[in-house]
Every structure is written in C-alpha cells, then in structure tokens.
Design a protein around this motif. Structure first.
Motif, PDB file in Angstrom:
ATOM      1  N   ARG A  98       0.831  -1.203   0.000  1.00  0.00           N
ATOM      2  CA  ARG A  98       0.000   0.000   0.000  1.00  0.00           C
ATOM      3  C   ARG A  98       0.866   1.254   0.000  1.00  0.00           C
ATOM      4  O   ARG A  98       1.693   1.439   0.889  1.00  0.00           O
ATOM      5  CB  ARG A  98      -0.894  -0.052   1.227  1.00  0.00           C
ATOM      6  CG  ARG A  98      -1.981   0.941   1.235  1.00  0.00           C
ATOM      7  CD  ARG A  98      -2.870   0.675   2.432  1.00  0.00           C
ATOM      8  NE  ARG A  98      -3.901   1.675   2.491  1.00  0.00           N
ATOM      9  CZ  ARG A  98      -4.656   1.878   3.532  1.00  0.00           C
ATOM     10  NH1 ARG A  98      -4.522   1.128   4.609  1.00  0.00           N
ATOM     11  NH2 ARG A  98      -5.578   2.801   3.513  1.00  0.00           N
ATOM     12  N   LYS A  99       0.680   2.110  -1.002  1.00  0.00           N
ATOM     13  CA  LYS A  99       1.443   3.353  -1.115  1.00  0.00           C
ATOM     14  C   LYS A  99       0.599   4.393  -1.830  1.00  0.00           C
ATOM     15  O   LYS A  99      -0.303   4.066  -2.590  1.00  0.00           O
ATOM     16  CB  LYS A  99       2.714   3.152  -1.946  1.00  0.00           C
ATOM     17  CG  LYS A  99       3.745   2.259  -1.308  1.00  0.00           C
ATOM     18  CD  LYS A  99       5.022   2.269  -2.106  1.00  0.00           C
ATOM     19  CE  LYS A  99       6.048   1.332  -1.558  1.00  0.00           C
ATOM     20  NZ  LYS A  99       6.620   1.666  -0.310  1.00  0.00           N
ATOM     21  N   SER A 100       0.960   5.646  -1.589  1.00  0.00           N
ATOM     22  CA  SER A 100       0.449   6.749  -2.385  1.00  0.00           C
ATOM     23  C   SER A 100       1.660   7.451  -2.970  1.00  0.00           C
ATOM     24  O   SER A 100       2.660   7.662  -2.283  1.00  0.00           O
ATOM     25  CB  SER A 100      -0.364   7.730  -1.534  1.00  0.00           C
ATOM     26  OG  SER A 100      -1.543   7.126  -1.072  1.00  0.00           O
ATOM     27  N   TYR A 102       2.974  10.829  -5.183  1.00  0.00           N
ATOM     28  CA  TYR A 102       2.641  12.200  -5.604  1.00  0.00           C
ATOM     29  C   TYR A 102       3.776  12.723  -6.468  1.00  0.00           C
ATOM     30  O   TYR A 102       4.947  12.522  -6.148  1.00  0.00           O
ATOM     31  CB  TYR A 102       2.458  13.109  -4.383  1.00  0.00           C
ATOM     32  CG  TYR A 102       1.282  12.717  -3.539  1.00  0.00           C
ATOM     33  CD1 TYR A 102       0.052  13.352  -3.698  1.00  0.00           C
ATOM     34  CD2 TYR A 102       1.384  11.702  -2.589  1.00  0.00           C
ATOM     35  CE1 TYR A 102      -1.041  12.987  -2.930  1.00  0.00           C
ATOM     36  CE2 TYR A 102       0.291  11.324  -1.824  1.00  0.00           C
ATOM     37  CZ  TYR A 102      -0.918  11.978  -2.008  1.00  0.00           C
ATOM     38  OH  TYR A 102      -2.004  11.602  -1.252  1.00  0.00           O
ATOM     39  N   ALA A 118      -1.177  12.233  -8.820  1.00  0.00           N
ATOM     40  CA  ALA A 118      -1.012  11.399  -7.633  1.00  0.00           C
ATOM     41  C   ALA A 118      -1.871  10.151  -7.778  1.00  0.00           C
ATOM     42  O   ALA A 118      -2.896  10.172  -8.465  1.00  0.00           O
ATOM     43  CB  ALA A 118      -1.415  12.163  -6.362  1.00  0.00           C
ATOM     44  N   ARG A 120      -3.021   6.294  -5.599  1.00  0.00           N
ATOM     45  CA  ARG A 120      -2.966   5.357  -4.476  1.00  0.00           C
ATOM     46  C   ARG A 120      -2.913   3.966  -5.089  1.00  0.00           C
ATOM     47  O   ARG A 120      -3.668   3.648  -6.010  1.00  0.00           O
ATOM     48  CB  ARG A 120      -4.197   5.493  -3.589  1.00  0.00           C
ATOM     49  CG  ARG A 120      -4.206   4.539  -2.389  1.00  0.00           C
ATOM     50  CD  ARG A 120      -5.491   4.667  -1.571  1.00  0.00           C
ATOM     51  NE  ARG A 120      -6.692   4.402  -2.349  1.00  0.00           N
ATOM     52  CZ  ARG A 120      -7.182   3.183  -2.594  1.00  0.00           C
ATOM     53  NH1 ARG A 120      -6.575   2.122  -2.119  1.00  0.00           N
ATOM     54  NH2 ARG A 120      -8.276   3.041  -3.314  1.00  0.00           N
ATOM     55  N   LEU A 140      -5.637  10.211  -7.654  1.00  0.00           N
ATOM     56  CA  LEU A 140      -5.977  11.073  -6.525  1.00  0.00           C
ATOM     57  C   LEU A 140      -6.115  12.526  -6.969  1.00  0.00           C
ATOM     58  O   LEU A 140      -5.495  12.948  -7.939  1.00  0.00           O
ATOM     59  CB  LEU A 140      -4.898  10.968  -5.439  1.00  0.00           C
ATOM     60  CG  LEU A 140      -4.742   9.582  -4.807  1.00  0.00           C
ATOM     61  CD1 LEU A 140      -3.550   9.560  -3.856  1.00  0.00           C
ATOM     62  CD2 LEU A 140      -6.008   9.159  -4.096  1.00  0.00           C
TER      63      LEU A 140
END
Length: 178
Positions: A98-100, A102, A118, A120, A140
C-alpha cells in the motif's frame, strides 16, 4: 499527426507551435540545443477526468553527420503527450504494498511546486498478491506538496529527480496494513 485518432478527435486540429508563447519558447529551446524538453502540465481537450493532467515531451532528435554541413537546426521535432495518471499506473504496476505516490514539478518553485498527479496503489485483497498479482490503482485529486495526507503510522519520503530539462519531486507515502 495524432495517433491513435480514435478518442483523440478533439485534438486533431490543434497547432502546438502557435497555441502558447511558452510552447514556442520550449520548442525553440529543444531545436537550438538538440535536447528534449518537457512542458508544464496541461489538461487534454479530450480528457474527461477532472484530476488528470498531462505533459508534453518534445525531442528534436540528434544531429547526424549527414546533416551537419547543410542544416543548423533539426528538420523535425517529435513530441509525445504523457498522461500523468497513465504514467503513474505504469510506474507503480509492480508495487504490491500500500502506497500513495505524488508527483510535483519543482522546476520553477521548490516552495510551492506544481502538482502533476497522484495515485494510491494497494494490493487487491480479492485476488492473488503473489508476484504478478493484481493491484488497485486510484487516481488522486490535486494536492499541494505541503498538504500530502499522512495516515497514522505512515512514512513520507521525497526525492527530486531531473527529467529532461525539468526537476520533479516524487513523494511516496507508505504504511503497513493494520
């Protein structure tokens, strides 16, 4: 020339050289230096996603001995439109945690860089998460660099990278599953 034509009909009659003064300067820079250049973010006329931005990479080619004595500038300029959400989807395709992510363009301002995109990314719990497993990708909304959300027990790391004639800030928020 626009390829593929299907889905890009709205862009067929656009003249990128005469559209904007900054575009003109960028093209001249690419042509005079024989180096690729990247543009500022833009909204594609055919894109319906309100959170999707794109950038244009323009490349003059390379000088060759065949043309060295006859031409002082390239005879052609190639350009490709890079849709940032598609770029991020491709760049994060193998991530199974799990990462986001940007992406900001910090070329003109390190304090308030321009948002490019960005996403997710997280493993799809309904499918196999072994190597090659499926991931959920979510585009995002626009977020300033200083306002990147940091959930509890998350870690934020940022790095600046040079891309053509630009400087981008890549920020990754990672956290472990509860």
């Amino acid at each position: 020339l626009v390829e593929p034509v299907e889905g890009n009909e709205a862009a067929l009659d656009l003249d990128s050289y005469s559209q904007m003064q900054t575009q003109h300067k960028r093209i001249n820079k690419a042509v005079s230096t024989y180096k690729p250049v990247l543009g500022n973010r833009l909204k594609l006329v055919q894109d319906t996603d309100p959170d999707a931005f794109s950038i244009i990479l323009q490349h003059p080619g390379v000088p060759t001995s065949r043309f060295a004595n006859n031409y002082t500038e390239p005879i052609a300029l190639s350009q490709i439109v890079i849709r940032v959400p598609d770029f991020l989807a491709r760049a994060t395709a193998g991530i199974l945690v799990r990462k986001s992510v940007y992406l900001h363009d910090s070329t003109e301002s390190k304090i308030d860089p321009q948002f490019l995109g960005a996403a997710r990314v997280e493993p799809n719990k309904s499918s196999s998460n072994a190597a090659g497993g499926k991931v959920v990708f979510e585009n995002l909304p626009e977020t300033s660099l200083s306002d990147i959300p940091r959930p509890h027990k998350s870690h934020l790391s940022s790095s600046e990278i040079e891309i053509a004639d630009r400087c981008w800030t890549v920020s990754v928020v990672s956290w472990k599953e509860a």
